[in-house]
Scaffold this motif. Structure first.
Motif, mmCIF file in Angstrom:
data_model
loop_
_atom_site.group_PDB
_atom_site.id
_atom_site.type_symbol
_atom_site.label_atom_id
_atom_site.label_comp_id
_atom_site.label_asym_id
_atom_site.label_seq_id
_atom_site.Cartn_x
_atom_site.Cartn_y
_atom_site.Cartn_z
ATOM 1 N N UNK A 213 0.826 -1.204 0.000
ATOM 2 C CA UNK A 213 0.000 0.000 0.000
ATOM 3 C C UNK A 213 0.856 1.248 0.000
ATOM 4 N N UNK A 214 1.990 1.219 0.714
ATOM 5 C CA UNK A 214 2.816 2.414 0.830
ATOM 6 C C UNK A 214 4.256 2.024 1.084
ATOM 7 N N UNK A 215 5.161 2.764 0.502
ATOM 8 C CA UNK A 215 6.577 2.579 0.774
ATOM 9 C C UNK A 215 6.854 2.673 2.267
ATOM 10 N N UNK A 216 6.212 3.615 2.949
ATOM 11 C CA UNK A 216 6.490 3.829 4.372
ATOM 12 C C UNK A 216 6.021 2.652 5.214
ATOM 13 N N UNK A 217 4.946 1.989 4.784
ATOM 14 C CA UNK A 217 4.536 0.781 5.494
ATOM 15 C C UNK A 217 5.593 -0.311 5.352
ATOM 16 N N UNK A 218 6.256 -0.291 4.216
ATOM 17 C CA UNK A 218 7.267 -1.309 3.932
ATOM 18 C C UNK A 218 8.499 -1.169 4.830
ATOM 19 N N UNK A 219 8.806 0.057 5.263
ATOM 20 C CA UNK A 219 10.030 0.287 6.041
ATOM 21 C C UNK A 219 9.726 0.629 7.492
ATOM 22 N N UNK A 220 8.496 0.401 7.960
ATOM 23 C CA UNK A 220 8.107 0.861 9.297
ATOM 24 C C UNK A 220 8.895 0.172 10.408
ATOM 25 N N UNK A 221 9.275 -1.102 10.233
ATOM 26 C CA UNK A 221 10.036 -1.787 11.274
ATOM 27 C C UNK A 221 11.417 -1.157 11.442
ATOM 28 N N UNK A 222 12.053 -0.865 10.314
ATOM 29 C CA UNK A 222 13.361 -0.214 10.366
ATOM 30 C C UNK A 222 13.236 1.187 10.967
ATOM 31 N N UNK A 223 12.164 1.879 10.650
ATOM 32 C CA UNK A 223 11.934 3.216 11.190
ATOM 33 C C UNK A 223 11.780 3.168 12.712
ATOM 34 N N UNK A 224 11.074 2.199 13.219
ATOM 35 C CA UNK A 224 10.895 2.084 14.674
ATOM 36 C C UNK A 224 12.233 1.906 15.368
ATOM 37 N N UNK A 225 13.105 1.079 14.803
ATOM 38 C CA UNK A 225 14.432 0.886 15.391
ATOM 39 C C UNK A 225 15.246 2.178 15.355
ATOM 40 N N UNK A 226 15.169 2.899 14.231
ATOM 41 C CA UNK A 226 15.938 4.141 14.103
ATOM 42 C C UNK A 226 15.480 5.190 15.103
ATOM 43 N N UNK A 227 14.173 5.319 15.309
ATOM 44 C CA UNK A 227 13.658 6.357 16.201
ATOM 45 C C UNK A 227 14.214 6.238 17.614
ATOM 46 N N UNK A 228 14.566 5.027 18.031
ATOM 47 C CA UNK A 228 15.144 4.839 19.347
ATOM 48 C C UNK A 228 16.515 5.460 19.486
ATOM 49 N N UNK A 229 17.175 5.763 18.350
ATOM 50 C CA UNK A 229 18.520 6.337 18.377
ATOM 51 C C UNK A 229 18.522 7.847 18.152
ATOM 52 N N UNK A 230 17.348 8.432 17.891
ATOM 53 C CA UNK A 230 17.285 9.848 17.522
ATOM 54 C C UNK A 230 16.750 10.709 18.646
ATOM 55 N N UNK A 231 17.211 11.953 18.673
ATOM 56 C CA UNK A 231 16.656 12.937 19.583
ATOM 57 C C UNK A 231 15.375 13.509 19.025
ATOM 58 N N UNK A 232 14.740 14.378 19.811
ATOM 59 C CA UNK A 232 13.440 14.928 19.428
ATOM 60 C C UNK A 232 13.514 15.726 18.130
ATOM 61 N N UNK A 233 14.561 16.534 17.968
ATOM 62 C CA UNK A 233 14.679 17.364 16.765
ATOM 63 C C UNK A 233 14.832 16.500 15.522
#
Length: 449
Positions: A213-233
Motif C-alpha cells: 500500500x505504501x513505501x512507508x509501510x514497507x520500512x516501518x520496522x526499520x523506522x521504529x528501530x531508528x527512532x530509538x537512536x534519535x533525539x526529538x529534533x
C-alpha cells in the motif's frame, strides 16, 4: 558531557529498508560526530547542481529586468520569483555559438553541451559530453544515482525532427559522451521507483513497490528501530521528510488511479500522470527535491517541454500551441501570449525554489546548498537565434552566490563560461568547458568552498 562525547554518530548514508524498497534519510544532527562542529565531517552539506530547461526561448522584452545591477523590480515573466529574489541572479547577453545555424534541435542539444551537433538524420549522431555529466562524474560518485534526468514529454518521436537533425538531439538534454545520449523519464511512478526501489531488476523493483500500500509501510520496522537512536529534533525532521515522501506517493497513486476515469487529452503526456501540466510538473519538481534531500543524487536535469512542443497551456490562459506562438512574426498579441507561457513555466520553478528554501539541510537549507540554472538555448524563437539567452542562476548562498542581482555583459559571452563557473563552485575543477573563454566574475563572493 562524557556520554555525549562518547556517543557514536549515525552514518550519513543511512537507509530505511524493506523487502524491495529503500529510503535514504535526510541530513540529521545524529549524523554529526561528537565535537565535530566547524570541521569537515560526514554531515557537511553536499554540493548539488540542478538544470531546468525552458524550450523555445522567451519574449526577452518581458523577461529582462529593468536596467541596473540590483533586482529591485522583476519583469513580467519573472515576477513570481519575488519571494526568492535574494537567492537568484539573472544573467543577460549569453550566447550559444555552436547552436547555429539556428534550429530547435541545436537549441536543446547545445544548452548543456555548448557543442556543435553533427548534422545527420541517422544514428551517426555526435554532440559532446554535457555539463551535468561532467559534474556527475565527480560529485555523483558517492550517491545511489550519479544523476537524474527528467522531462515532461514522452520521447516517442524518431527519425528526423528539425532541419535534417536526428530526433535524439531534441529529445535528450544529457549526454554522457559525444555518442551517448541519456534518455529522460517523464513518468512520476517510474521516477519514484528509481529513487526508492531496491534489489533485483528494474521490473522486480517496480513490482515490489506496487505490491504494497505504501513505501512507508514497507520500512516501518526499520523506522521504529531508528527512532530509538534519535533525539526529538531529528525525529521531527524525519517525520517531516517522511510526510513529504508519503504526499508524493499519494499523488503518484492518484494519477495512476485516475487513468480509468479520464481520457488522455495530450498525446505528449505519458499515461498515468496528473491530468494537468502544472500538477505533473510540481510532482516532478518534488521528486527532485526528495532526491536531493535523501542524497539519492546530487545532479539533476529537467526538460519542461521539448523544442517544437505543441502543448497548449489553458492553466496560463493560452489556448494556442506553444511552437506556433514562438513563430509569432512580431504580432503583439501572439508575443504577449507566448510571454504568458514563459511566465507560467517560471512560476513553477519559483514554487520549487521556495520549497528548497523551506527544507532544512545542515547549517542552512537545500536552496543554500544547491546551485540551479534555469534557461533556454534560444533567445528570440521567432528568428531561431541563440544570443541573449534567458538565464537565471539560483541558490548556492553557501558557496558565496550574491543573489538579488542582474549581470548583463556589454559584449556577448559564451554560455559555457557560466557552466564552467558553476562547475567550479560545485567543486568540479576543469580548465575549460566546450567553447568557454573563462569564468564569470562577480557572480559569487570570493569565498572558499
Amino acid at each position: 558531557m562524557s556520554n555525549f562525547i562518547a556517543r557514536r554518530s549515525i552514518p550519513r548514508r543511512t537507509f530505511l529498508r524493506g523487502v524491495g524498497a529503500t529510503l535514504a534519510l535526510p541530513l540529521l544532527d545524529a549524523m554529526v560526530p561528537a565535537l565535530s562542529a566547524g570541521t569537515a565531517s560526514a554531515a557537511t552539506p553536499v554540493r548539488r547542481l540542478g538544470y531546468v530547461f525552458m524550450p523555445m526561448g522567451a519574449d526577452m522584452t518581458r523577461w529582462t529586468p529593468p536596467p541596473g545591477e540590483k533586482l529591485d523590480k522583476l519583469s513580467f515573466i519573472l515576477d513570481s520569483l519575488e519571494p526568492v529574489k535574494q537567492y537568484l541572479t539573472v544573467v543577460s547577453n549569453l550566447e550559444l555559438r555552436n547552436a547555429y545555424p539556428g534550429t530547435h534541435a541545436t537549441s536543446n542539444a547545445a544548452f548543456l553541451s555548448c557543442a556543435r551537433a553533427k548534422h545527420t538524420e541517422s544514428n551517426d549522431y555526435y554532440l559532446g559530453t554535457t555539463v551535468d555529466q561532467v559534474a556527475a562524474r565527480e560529485i555523483g560518485r558517492q550517491t545511489q544515482l550519479p544523476s537524474l534526468e527528467l522531462s515532461m514529454d514522452m520521447m516517442q518521436t524518431v527519425g528526423q525532427c528539425d532541419n535534417g537533425y536526428a530526433c535524439v538531439y531534441q529529445n535528450n538534454l544529457s549526454w554522457s559522451s559525444p555518442t551517448t545520449p541519456l534518455p529522460a523519464e517523464a513518468h512520476p511512478r517510474i521516477v519514484f521507483e528509481m529513487l526508492f526501489g531496491e534489489g533485483g531488476s528494474k521490473a522486480d523493483r517496480a513490482a515490489a513497490l506496487r505490491r504494497r500500500a505504501s513505501l512507508l509501510d514497507f520500512v516501518k520496522d526499520d523506522l521504529s528501530r531508528l527512532n530509538g537512536e534519535l533525539g526529538a529534533a531529528d525525529r521531527a525532521r524525519v517525520d517531516q521528510y517522511l510526510e513529504s515522501v508519503r504526499d508524493v506517493e499519494r499523488r503518484v497513486q492518484k494519477a495512476m488511479a485516475d487513468v480509468k476515469d479520464k481520457s488522455l487529452p495530450d498525446l505528449d503526456r505519458p499515461v498515468g500522470v496528473p491530468a494537468s501540466y502544472a500538477a505533473h510538473a510540481r510532482l516532478m519538481f518534488d521528486l527532485q527535491l526528495l532526491a536531493f534531500q535523501g542524497d539519492v543524487t546530487r545532479v539533476t536535469t529537467f526538460q519542461l517541454a521539448r523544442e517544437t512542443s505543441n502543448r497548449t497551456y489553458p492553466e496560463a490562459g493560452v489556448a494556442d500551441p506553444h511552437h506556433a506562438l514562438s513563430h509569432h512574426g512580431n504580432d503583439p498579441d501572439k508575443v504577449a501570449r507566448m510571454a504568458r507561457i514563459n511566465r507560467f513555466h517560471v512560476s513553477l520553478f519559483a514554487e520549487y525554489l521556495q520549497k528548497l528554501k523551506s527544507t532544512p539541510d545542515g547549517d542552512g537549507t537545500l536552496l543554500d546548498h544547491t546551485l540551479l540554472l534555469y534557461g533556454s538555448g534560444m533567445g528570440n524563437p521567432n528568428v531561431h537565434d541563440h544570443v541573449n539567452l534567458p538565464a537565471i542562476v539560483a541558490g548556492g548562498t553557501a558557496h558565496g552566490m550574491k543573489g538579488g542581482r542582474h549581470i548583463r555583459f556589454e559584449k556577448t559571452a559564451p554560455l559555457a563560461n557560466l557552466h564552467l563557473t558553476l562547475l567550479d563552485k560545485a567543486g568540479v575543477r576543469v580548465e575549460k568547458f566546450a567553447d568557454s573563454s573563462g569564468k564569470i566574475d562577480g557572480l559569487f563572493e570570493p569565498l572558499g568552498i
